[in-house]
Every structure is written in structure tokens, then in C-alpha cells.
Design an enzyme around this catalytic site. Sequence first.
Site, PDB file in Angstrom:
ATOM      1  N   ASP A  76      14.818  -0.396   1.141  1.00  0.00           N
ATOM      2  CA  ASP A  76      15.613  -0.518   2.367  1.00  0.00           C
ATOM      3  C   ASP A  76      16.662  -1.531   2.248  1.00  0.00           C
ATOM      4  OD1 ASP A  76      15.892   0.153   5.084  1.00  0.00           O
ATOM      5  OD2 ASP A  76      14.504  -1.545   5.486  1.00  0.00           O
ATOM      6  N   PHE A 121      13.158   4.869  11.049  1.00  0.00           N
ATOM      7  CA  PHE A 121      11.825   4.299  10.595  1.00  0.00           C
ATOM      8  C   PHE A 121      11.036   5.328  10.156  1.00  0.00           C
ATOM      9  CE2 PHE A 121       7.879   2.089  10.546  1.00  0.00           C
ATOM     10  CZ  PHE A 121       8.068   0.840  10.103  1.00  0.00           C
ATOM     11  N   ARG A 166      -0.142   6.406   7.896  1.00  0.00           N
ATOM     12  CA  ARG A 166      -0.155   6.793   6.576  1.00  0.00           C
ATOM     13  C   ARG A 166      -0.616   7.987   5.817  1.00  0.00           C
ATOM     14  NH1 ARG A 166       0.790   1.720   3.879  1.00  0.00           N
ATOM     15  NH2 ARG A 166       0.070   0.020   4.953  1.00  0.00           N
ATOM     16  N   LYS A 181       0.631  -1.287  -0.159  1.00  0.00           N
ATOM     17  CA  LYS A 181       0.112  -0.019   0.076  1.00  0.00           C
ATOM     18  C   LYS A 181       0.889   1.250   0.137  1.00  0.00           C
ATOM     19  CE  LYS A 181      -3.386  -2.220   3.080  1.00  0.00           C
ATOM     20  NZ  LYS A 181      -4.061  -1.929   4.424  1.00  0.00           N
ATOM     21  N   GLY A 182       2.209   1.055   0.469  1.00  0.00           N
ATOM     22  CA  GLY A 182       3.129   2.191   0.340  1.00  0.00           C
ATOM     23  C   GLY A 182       3.035   3.257  -0.487  1.00  0.00           C
ATOM     24  N   LYS A 188      17.262   4.261   1.493  1.00  0.00           N
ATOM     25  CA  LYS A 188      17.940   4.173   2.599  1.00  0.00           C
ATOM     26  C   LYS A 188      18.907   3.228   2.322  1.00  0.00           C
ATOM     27  CE  LYS A 188      14.263   3.582   6.121  1.00  0.00           C
ATOM     28  NZ  LYS A 188      13.763   2.396   7.072  1.00  0.00           N
ATOM     29  N   ASP A 242       3.618   3.490   6.526  1.00  0.00           N
ATOM     30  CA  ASP A 242       3.067   3.153   7.591  1.00  0.00           C
ATOM     31  C   ASP A 242       3.827   2.636   8.886  1.00  0.00           C
ATOM     32  OD1 ASP A 242       2.982   0.821   6.304  1.00  0.00           O
ATOM     33  OD2 ASP A 242       1.732   0.035   8.043  1.00  0.00           O
ATOM     34  N   GLU A 279       7.736   2.556  -6.063  1.00  0.00           N
ATOM     35  CA  GLU A 279       7.750   2.135  -4.796  1.00  0.00           C
ATOM     36  C   GLU A 279       8.225   3.339  -3.740  1.00  0.00           C
ATOM     37  OE1 GLU A 279       7.417   0.048  -2.600  1.00  0.00           O
ATOM     38  OE2 GLU A 279       8.749  -1.499  -2.421  1.00  0.00           O
ATOM     39  N   ASP A 280       7.694   2.926  -2.524  1.00  0.00           N
ATOM     40  CA  ASP A 280       7.902   3.807  -1.372  1.00  0.00           C
ATOM     41  C   ASP A 280       9.245   4.132  -1.109  1.00  0.00           C
ATOM     42  OD1 ASP A 280       7.674   1.457  -0.166  1.00  0.00           O
ATOM     43  OD2 ASP A 280       6.008   2.085   1.337  1.00  0.00           O
TER      44      ASP A 280
HETATM   45  P1  IMP Z   1      13.267  -3.882   1.788  1.00  0.00           P
HETATM   46  O1  IMP Z   1      12.922  -5.266   1.213  1.00  0.00           O
HETATM   47  O2  IMP Z   1      13.920  -3.951   3.227  1.00  0.00           O
HETATM   48  O3  IMP Z   1      13.998  -3.029   0.749  1.00  0.00           O
HETATM   49  O4  IMP Z   1      11.940  -3.424   2.066  1.00  0.00           O
HETATM   50  C1  IMP Z   1      11.367  -2.360   1.692  1.00  0.00           C
HETATM   51  C2  IMP Z   1       9.841  -2.209   2.201  1.00  0.00           C
HETATM   52  O5  IMP Z   1       9.904  -2.321   3.526  1.00  0.00           O
HETATM   53  C3  IMP Z   1       9.387  -0.646   1.617  1.00  0.00           C
HETATM   54  O6  IMP Z   1       8.668  -0.907   0.304  1.00  0.00           O
HETATM   55  C4  IMP Z   1       8.483  -0.514   2.801  1.00  0.00           C
HETATM   56  O7  IMP Z   1       7.083  -0.928   2.592  1.00  0.00           O
HETATM   57  C5  IMP Z   1       9.052  -1.285   4.023  1.00  0.00           C
HETATM   58  N1  IMP Z   1       9.871  -0.296   4.613  1.00  0.00           N
HETATM   59  C6  IMP Z   1      11.148  -0.228   4.570  1.00  0.00           C
HETATM   60  N2  IMP Z   1      11.745   1.025   5.535  1.00  0.00           N
HETATM   61  C7  IMP Z   1      10.630   1.436   6.193  1.00  0.00           C
HETATM   62  C8  IMP Z   1      10.150   2.468   6.964  1.00  0.00           C
HETATM   63  O8  IMP Z   1      11.166   3.298   7.435  1.00  0.00           O
HETATM   64  N3  IMP Z   1       8.925   2.747   7.255  1.00  0.00           N
HETATM   65  C9  IMP Z   1       7.996   2.104   6.816  1.00  0.00           C
HETATM   66  N4  IMP Z   1       8.161   1.034   6.119  1.00  0.00           N
HETATM   67  C10 IMP Z   1       9.391   0.477   5.560  1.00  0.00           C
HETATM   68 MG    MG Z   2       6.475  -1.001   0.239  1.00  0.00          MG
END
Ligand code: IMP
Ligand code: MG
Length: 175
Positions: free
Chosen positions: A103, A152, A165, A43-44, A131, A159, A99-100
Site C-alpha cells: 500500500d 479497502f 479473511r 496474518k494477511g 496499490k 481482513d 506479502e498480501d
Molecule cells: P503499507 O505499509 O501501507 O504498505 O501497508 C501494508 C499493509 O497494510 C498490508 O500488508 C496489509 O496488511 C495492510 N493493508 C493495506 N491495504 C489494505 C487493504 O486494502 N485491506 C486490508 N489490509 C490492507
Molecule cells: Mg500485511
Amino acid sequence: MDTQPSIKPLLTAEEIARRVEELGAEIGEDYAGKNPLLVGVLKGAWMFLADLTREVSIPHQADFIQVSSYGSGTESSGEVRFLTDLSTSIAGRHVILIEDIVDTGLTLSNMVNRLKERNPASMAVCALLDKPERRETPIKIDYLGFTVPNKFLVGYGIDWDERFRHLPYIGYLEF
Ligand code: IMP
Ligand code: MG
């Protein structure tokens, strides 16, 4: 009783709007004549995509996928399950994944690989936030809004356990 984290502002609604306008203009120039498909990751990314689509002045469409992600924790599992799939075929389409946050990069690289199996004409990534400190797998972000610190983050569609959100700005949680 629930602990109530406070939210420290990081990016204002105005800063976000200005950057989204620039990203939309860039995409519009790069994809002229290509009728790209913007695929938002639910949903992000819904708020980001809703604003971005209005800044892309060339013909394009939008669709969504939802993948499994964080529950109430704050660590990525890297596991990708398609909870909601695209409603359209992407074979031969120019796809831009919206994508939001990137990470660890595990979710995104998994999604990109899965979607590439469907033979799109091209596949690009547009992320609002990056990040880099947390990266575990290399990933190319073609269009990036902002590089952010390892905190975070919440707001503007993002969210913490379905909370925050709706905020028009982006901030980080402080417990
Ligand atoms: P990754 O697989 O670790 O890159 O995770 C990415 C996903 O984790 C993002 O699309 C977000 O939905 C969630 N995510 C990563 N960091 C945050 C944060 O700081 N706040 C909320 N959701 C996060
Ligand atoms: Mg996401």
C-alpha cells in the site's frame, strides 16, 4: 449496531489461483538449485503462501513473521514491530518475502531493511496485490499478482478488523 459493509467482488478465486500458479512457476524457474526460503507476513499472507508453496515445484522452505499493522483503522502507521520472528536463521539464504498488499510501502520497506541486516544471500519481494496510487516510499516488487485500485480490500487472507479473511475471493468494502 454495527454497520455492515457490503463486499463488491474484484478478483475471483479462479483468477487468483491462475495467477498464483504463474507466480509459483516463475519462482521455481528463477530459484532452481537455490533452495529459497519463502517468508510469509502474517496474518494477511498465510492463504497466499499456502497456495503459492504448492505451485513452487523446486525444493524450498517456508517461515513466517508477524509485524504490527492495522488495528481497526484503515491507515498505515508505517511503524514496524516484530510480533513474531522467524524460527530459522536467514544468513546466506535466498529469501523471498511474501506479502498480501503493498500500500504505502512503509511496512514492506521497513521489513526488508530489518531482514537485510541478517545477511541473506539475496532478498526478493513477492506481493499478491499492489496499490501503486498509495505509495509513499519506492519499493521493488519482484513478483506481483495484481495491480489493484485504491479501495479497502478483503478476502483471501486479507481482513478488515479480523473480518472477511476466510473469503475465497478478493473484494472491496462498500459502506
Ligand atoms: P503499507 O505499509 O501501507 O504498505 O501497508 C501494508 C499493509 O497494510 C498490508 O500488508 C496489509 O496488511 C495492510 N493493508 C493495506 N491495504 C489494505 C487493504 O486494502 N485491506 C486490508 N489490509 C490492507
Ligand atoms: Mg500485511
